[in-house]
Scaffold this motif. Sequence first.
Motif, PDB file in Angstrom:
ATOM      1  N   TYR A 132      43.248  44.357 -22.734  1.00 45.87           N
ATOM      2  CA  TYR A 132      44.240  43.302 -22.965  1.00 45.87           C
ATOM      3  C   TYR A 132      44.756  43.449 -24.395  1.00 45.87           C
ATOM      4  CZ  TYR A 132      42.057  40.944 -18.927  1.00 45.87           C
ATOM      5  OH  TYR A 132      41.560  40.639 -17.687  1.00 45.87           O
ATOM      6  N   VAL A 133      46.054  43.532 -24.543  1.00 42.91           N
ATOM      7  CA  VAL A 133      46.613  43.593 -25.900  1.00 42.91           C
ATOM      8  C   VAL A 133      47.668  42.509 -26.082  1.00 42.91           C
ATOM      9  CG1 VAL A 133      46.240  46.066 -26.290  1.00 42.91           C
ATOM     10  CG2 VAL A 133      48.368  45.291 -25.231  1.00 42.91           C
ATOM     11  N   ARG A 134      47.802  42.063 -27.312  1.00 43.01           N
ATOM     12  CA  ARG A 134      48.966  41.265 -27.681  1.00 43.01           C
ATOM     13  C   ARG A 134      49.841  42.167 -28.521  1.00 43.01           C
ATOM     14  NH1 ARG A 134      51.361  36.568 -27.633  1.00 43.01           N
ATOM     15  NH2 ARG A 134      49.703  35.626 -26.403  1.00 43.01           N
ATOM     16  N   SER A 135      51.049  42.437 -28.043  1.00 44.64           N
ATOM     17  CA  SER A 135      51.956  43.347 -28.743  1.00 44.64           C
ATOM     18  C   SER A 135      53.088  42.552 -29.370  1.00 44.64           C
ATOM     19  CB  SER A 135      52.528  44.391 -27.783  1.00 44.64           C
ATOM     20  OG  SER A 135      51.502  45.219 -27.280  1.00 44.64           O
ATOM     21  N   THR A 136      53.468  42.976 -30.546  1.00 43.38           N
ATOM     22  CA  THR A 136      54.479  42.264 -31.313  1.00 43.38           C
ATOM     23  C   THR A 136      55.512  43.246 -31.807  1.00 43.38           C
ATOM     24  OG1 THR A 136      52.764  40.731 -32.049  1.00 43.38           O
ATOM     25  CG2 THR A 136      54.820  40.731 -33.291  1.00 43.38           C
ATOM     26  N   GLY A 137      56.784  42.947 -31.542  1.00 45.61           N
ATOM     27  CA  GLY A 137      57.868  43.764 -32.073  1.00 45.61           C
ATOM     28  C   GLY A 137      58.523  43.038 -33.226  1.00 45.61           C
ATOM     29  N   ASP A 197      69.470  47.046 -36.515  1.00 39.25           N
ATOM     30  CA  ASP A 197      68.094  46.591 -36.756  1.00 39.25           C
ATOM     31  C   ASP A 197      67.108  47.707 -36.415  1.00 39.25           C
ATOM     32  OD1 ASP A 197      68.999  44.121 -37.519  1.00 39.25           O
ATOM     33  OD2 ASP A 197      68.362  43.078 -35.695  1.00 39.25           O
ATOM     34  N   THR A 198      66.015  47.741 -37.155  1.00 40.17           N
ATOM     35  CA  THR A 198      64.958  48.716 -36.887  1.00 40.17           C
ATOM     36  C   THR A 198      63.734  47.990 -36.338  1.00 40.17           C
ATOM     37  OG1 THR A 198      65.715  50.209 -38.626  1.00 40.17           O
ATOM     38  CG2 THR A 198      63.421  50.433 -37.924  1.00 40.17           C
ATOM     39  N   LEU A 199      63.262  48.452 -35.207  1.00 41.95           N
ATOM     40  CA  LEU A 199      62.118  47.817 -34.554  1.00 41.95           C
ATOM     41  C   LEU A 199      60.833  48.610 -34.795  1.00 41.95           C
ATOM     42  CD1 LEU A 199      63.713  46.899 -31.095  1.00 41.95           C
ATOM     43  CD2 LEU A 199      63.461  45.451 -33.135  1.00 41.95           C
ATOM     44  N   THR A 200      59.777  47.876 -35.099  1.00 39.97           N
ATOM     45  CA  THR A 200      58.439  48.457 -35.150  1.00 39.97           C
ATOM     46  C   THR A 200      57.539  47.604 -34.263  1.00 39.97           C
ATOM     47  OG1 THR A 200      57.906  47.121 -37.090  1.00 39.97           O
ATOM     48  CG2 THR A 200      58.662  49.366 -37.499  1.00 39.97           C
ATOM     49  N   ALA A 201      56.381  48.131 -33.924  1.00 38.70           N
ATOM     50  CA  ALA A 201      55.495  47.396 -33.021  1.00 38.70           C
ATOM     51  C   ALA A 201      54.046  47.544 -33.445  1.00 38.70           C
ATOM     52  CB  ALA A 201      55.669  47.897 -31.592  1.00 38.70           C
ATOM     53  N   THR A 202      53.304  46.480 -33.263  1.00 35.93           N
ATOM     54  CA  THR A 202      51.857  46.516 -33.444  1.00 35.93           C
ATOM     55  C   THR A 202      51.208  45.878 -32.216  1.00 35.93           C
ATOM     56  OG1 THR A 202      51.839  44.379 -34.551  1.00 35.93           O
ATOM     57  CG2 THR A 202      51.940  46.310 -35.966  1.00 35.93           C
ATOM     58  N   SER A 203      49.982  46.261 -31.947  1.00 37.11           N
ATOM     59  CA  SER A 203      49.229  45.631 -30.863  1.00 37.11           C
ATOM     60  C   SER A 203      47.843  45.268 -31.370  1.00 37.11           C
ATOM     61  CB  SER A 203      49.074  46.584 -29.668  1.00 37.11           C
ATOM     62  OG  SER A 203      50.319  46.858 -29.069  1.00 37.11           O
ATOM     63  N   GLU A 204      47.351  44.122 -30.920  1.00 37.48           N
ATOM     64  CA  GLU A 204      45.969  43.739 -31.206  1.00 37.48           C
ATOM     65  C   GLU A 204      45.210  43.695 -29.882  1.00 37.48           C
ATOM     66  OE1 GLU A 204      45.475  39.981 -33.167  1.00 37.48           O
ATOM     67  OE2 GLU A 204      43.276  40.080 -33.018  1.00 37.48           O
ATOM     68  N   VAL A 205      44.043  44.268 -29.879  1.00 41.94           N
ATOM     69  CA  VAL A 205      43.219  44.234 -28.668  1.00 41.94           C
ATOM     70  C   VAL A 205      42.598  42.840 -28.572  1.00 41.94           C
ATOM     71  CG1 VAL A 205      41.267  45.263 -27.444  1.00 41.94           C
ATOM     72  CG2 VAL A 205      42.757  46.705 -28.858  1.00 41.94           C
ATOM     73  N   GLU A 256      60.602  39.939 -39.269  1.00 43.99           N
ATOM     74  CA  GLU A 256      60.668  38.846 -38.294  1.00 43.99           C
ATOM     75  C   GLU A 256      60.200  39.335 -36.933  1.00 43.99           C
ATOM     76  OE1 GLU A 256      64.630  36.348 -39.421  1.00 43.99           O
ATOM     77  OE2 GLU A 256      64.946  38.452 -38.874  1.00 43.99           O
ATOM     78  N   THR A 257      59.428  38.527 -36.261  1.00 48.34           N
ATOM     79  CA  THR A 257      58.998  38.871 -34.911  1.00 48.34           C
ATOM     80  C   THR A 257      60.151  38.631 -33.944  1.00 48.34           C
ATOM     81  OG1 THR A 257      56.711  38.317 -35.395  1.00 48.34           O
ATOM     82  CG2 THR A 257      57.356  38.333 -33.074  1.00 48.34           C
ATOM     83  N   VAL A 258      60.497  39.655 -33.186  1.00 51.32           N
ATOM     84  CA  VAL A 258      61.577  39.510 -32.203  1.00 51.32           C
ATOM     85  C   VAL A 258      61.033  39.354 -30.787  1.00 51.32           C
ATOM     86  CG1 VAL A 258      63.214  40.781 -33.656  1.00 51.32           C
ATOM     87  CG2 VAL A 258      61.909  42.008 -31.886  1.00 51.32           C
ATOM     88  N   LEU A 259      59.827  39.863 -30.574  1.00 48.96           N
ATOM     89  CA  LEU A 259      59.225  39.812 -29.231  1.00 48.96           C
ATOM     90  C   LEU A 259      57.722  39.797 -29.392  1.00 48.96           C
ATOM     91  CD1 LEU A 259      59.248  40.097 -26.126  1.00 48.96           C
ATOM     92  CD2 LEU A 259      59.443  42.565 -26.433  1.00 48.96           C
TER      93      LEU A 259
END
Lengths: 350, 350, 350
Positions: B125-130, B102-110, B136-139
């Motif tokens: 404060y960020v919400r980070s999503t992997g 699997d290949t993981l990427t990440a984004t964050s929203e402030v 599919e969101t894994v984390l």
Amino acid sequence: MSKSKVGNFFEDFSLGQVIRHAAPRTVTSGDVALYTALYLPRFAVQSSAAFAKAIGYREAPIDDILVFHFVLGKTVPDVSLNAIANLGYADFKFLAPVYPGDTLTATSEVIGLKENSNKETGVVYVRSTGKNQHGETVLDYARWVMVKKRDKDAPVGPEVVPSLPKSVAPADLGKAVPSIDVAAYDKDLAGSPYFWDDYEVGEKIDHIDGMTVEEAEHQVATRLYQNNSKVHFNQYYEAQGRFGKRIIYGGHVISLARALSFNGLENAFHIAAVNGGRHVNPLFAGGTVFAWSEVLDKAEIPGRSDIGALRLRLVATKDHPPADFPLTTAEGKPHPAVLLDLDYWAVLPR
Amino acid sequence: MSKSKVGNFFEDFSLGQVIRHAAPRTVTSGDVALYTALYLPRFAVQSSAAFAKAIGYREAPIDDILVFHFVLGKTVPDVSLNAIANLGYADFKFLAPVYPGDTLTATSEVIGLKENSNKETGVVYVRSTGKNQHGETVLDYARWVMVKKRDKDAPVGPEVVPSLPKSVAPADLGKAVPSIDVAAYDKDLAGSPYFWDDYEVGEKIDHIDGMTVEEAEHQVATRLYQNNSKVHFNQYYEAQGRFGKRIIYGGHVISLARALSFNGLENAFHIAAVNGGRHVNPLFAGGTVFAWSEVLDKAEIPGRSDIGALRLRLVATKDHPPADFPLTTAEGKPHPAVLLDLDYWAVLPR
Amino acid sequence: MSKSKVGNFFEDFSLGQVIRHAAPRTVTSGDVALYTALYLPRFAVQSSAAFAKAIGYREAPIDDILVFHFVLGKTVPDVSLNAIANLGYADFKFLAPVYPGDTLTATSEVIGLKENSNKETGVVYVRSTGKNQHGETVLDYARWVMVKKRDKDAPVGPEVVPSLPKSVAPADLGKAVPSIDVAAYDKDLAGSPYFWDDYEVGEKIDHIDGMTVEEAEHQVATRLYQNNSKVHFNQYYEAQGRFGKRIIYGGHVISLARALSFNGLENAFHIAAVNGGRHVNPLFAGGTVFAWSEVLDKAEIPGRSDIGALRLRLVATKDHPPADFPLTTAEGKPHPAVLLDLDYWAVLPR
């Protein structure tokens, strides 16, 4: 007579001699994980199968410098076990991508021999070639090293110094890069908006970060490459040696500097060729390695509109943040903080 | 202007800003081998493909904390390169299993910004999503860090502090766990007869073993995660810093404590969520890490009869065997030996 | 009562007891990469999938000693967590190749028990068996360790000392080696022209090279094997212990010596059996390990014309280049530089 080997001495080499090196090596994703853990590379093409496939690779290719380490490692037992200096590289070209599962083998041909006037050492020039399991050449380079003589009085053949190019021609670059779908190249994921067109000749880049090296790290790295050069692993002998301590494999510095150069060269995803390079000073455990780059030249690659080449100087320093771009002293001598001065062609999307 | 980056400062962030982080990362069995070699995890589900398949996984999933390290590592260059403190985590959920390849990427929203009264720093404060390569969101997690301002006088927007849950609800647990065939779950191979029903709220477990950390180990780990936070690798700078030495990545302590917790929590094979956590004290090379756990709560997971959740406090200590379960001093201050105080939901068969 | 374990004491064992050990382990190419990076093995069969396939393997098999480490590691929590000495091995046979992707499990049967006269310790004899996911036995060996009693006054059963063979019979060798196509065995790639016929009984080989061991290296190795023996990782306790420092896992020395032995035994590509072995002295970080071998015997393997067996003594030394083949002192005591004295059967092409 013992079956174990002590390596070749200068008088053991002959012009035109071809050596098939031992220890064929299947490269795996395990090697990639270790390489990542040793240097912190972040180039998207090598880091992500999804990214690599999107732009045209079959899967994520093995880092070019890792391929080099494997090929060089094979040559060490035959070529440089009794070397006292690694003098240079030339005409050094990556010619095909290497993927996990590929098996690398190496051969070297002796292309030059030159005894030193002290008759205690001589320079051996070899052309080394790394191939994959299909017989395709993945890496080809000339290298010359200063090797001890076993016997000062041993007769040697006539001096032959090969003619080697000062740089690799643009037409010879990019053979290891498939046709790139630049529209699919995601700059956010790659980490930078700067493509080939955005760099200018003369531009210098401070790569900012530094990395301190531990004994366990360089030993783990050099063993991974099956490079059995004596000076890296044996504190018992090195305590009595020139520096009193283990000398870090020069290739470890190249890998560190290349990984550090990501900060500012994020899209320089491939090293196509090395024009020349010099290990200016040795590195020992505890030293912190920094790096800076200079754009020496730019070149279009004939027949390729997807990628362009930057000729880069990559300088690694020790315990010296490179904001002042150290290279030579006012007297024209090498700056004492400089570890590595590498001249290479990188490939970027355009 | 140089193309290399020095990271964002507090005034560079804006509410609602979405950052797509660089360095997508394909996770491999090589990463798993290194993770094992760094921490000695022994949970059967992650250690054995045969075990994982027998109970319902497609293959052995990647350790949850390793997934976290990869996702966090991607956010560092954009979010926390100029952070001076990692303040907290909340609403932290593992939502899908990650497998080798699997290949993981990440984004964050402030999601929040709050300047400190000294105007020299602020909390981001960020919400980070992997996500995996299928989108599919894994984390998914919220994190807040204290970040330096570049310029004390730079104007900043209005203060926004997000509302975050004190704990993750049981209904949100176990999304990353397929339906488990509990009959096929071999307790001998897993290493313990104790399932979810066997643990009681208030129960404390001394995990007994300790692990001394070397510089090479935490550096190798942190680079594996492509986490380029400056304080972990650069002795040249840290010699002049607050502690005079490199600070070990807090996540390294989490992984050590989690691996140590196997002794007594052998069947707590999955971390479903983190309710909160605090790095109470920094760790440096040479320290020996111990761990103890307390069962804070138990919960059934709606719709799941195969697994149940234990809310656990995981405490890591330094140079202090945890038989006395150190947490706070008589004066109510944090016990000086405590490194980590983590509040999470683990999943066990029932 | 805590759910965490402190290991079995002598009085906890009973004759005929069968223990199914925890932590099944899928072996991967990641483990192979780490093993290479830790020891610098270069045997072509294990290093190259292409080489292994050419001579008859399905793919490159896992290094025999790595298989041993995995199996032994599983037995540690149940058998030797409270051991104070690892006394010996016998009847130790590799019975099937292990490939990446295979999952190893282990069981042990108690085959002997003998309380020591001081009533504080006793010797536990076990037969341990490693199996793959198909239930095939890959490794089988007897081992005996001296284990502490929890309570000096605890009653114990009658003394039973198993009868174990002094050596493994030639007919039992080579089960883990497929039929080898010797014509396809490339001596250049393997690194030596010497096959089975070229070695003589009594021949001694100085393996020349040495390897200095760092704390991070042996810890990484021992964790990779999921061997949780306390003395290797915990400086907090060992500072107060017998030596004041962490003791390196004896198996680490075996792997180092085996990898060093490549220089002179390049075609001894498989360890078929171990007849016996002794860890003569402990090793600590900072020590440099050397190795030498002696050919003790030669044997044809019934029914096999492709391979032959050499019975080898493999001696590892510390901070002592082995050109003088140290083993015992003039007084017949073990030479103080000797770390390991291993008696094993290697297989070579013929």
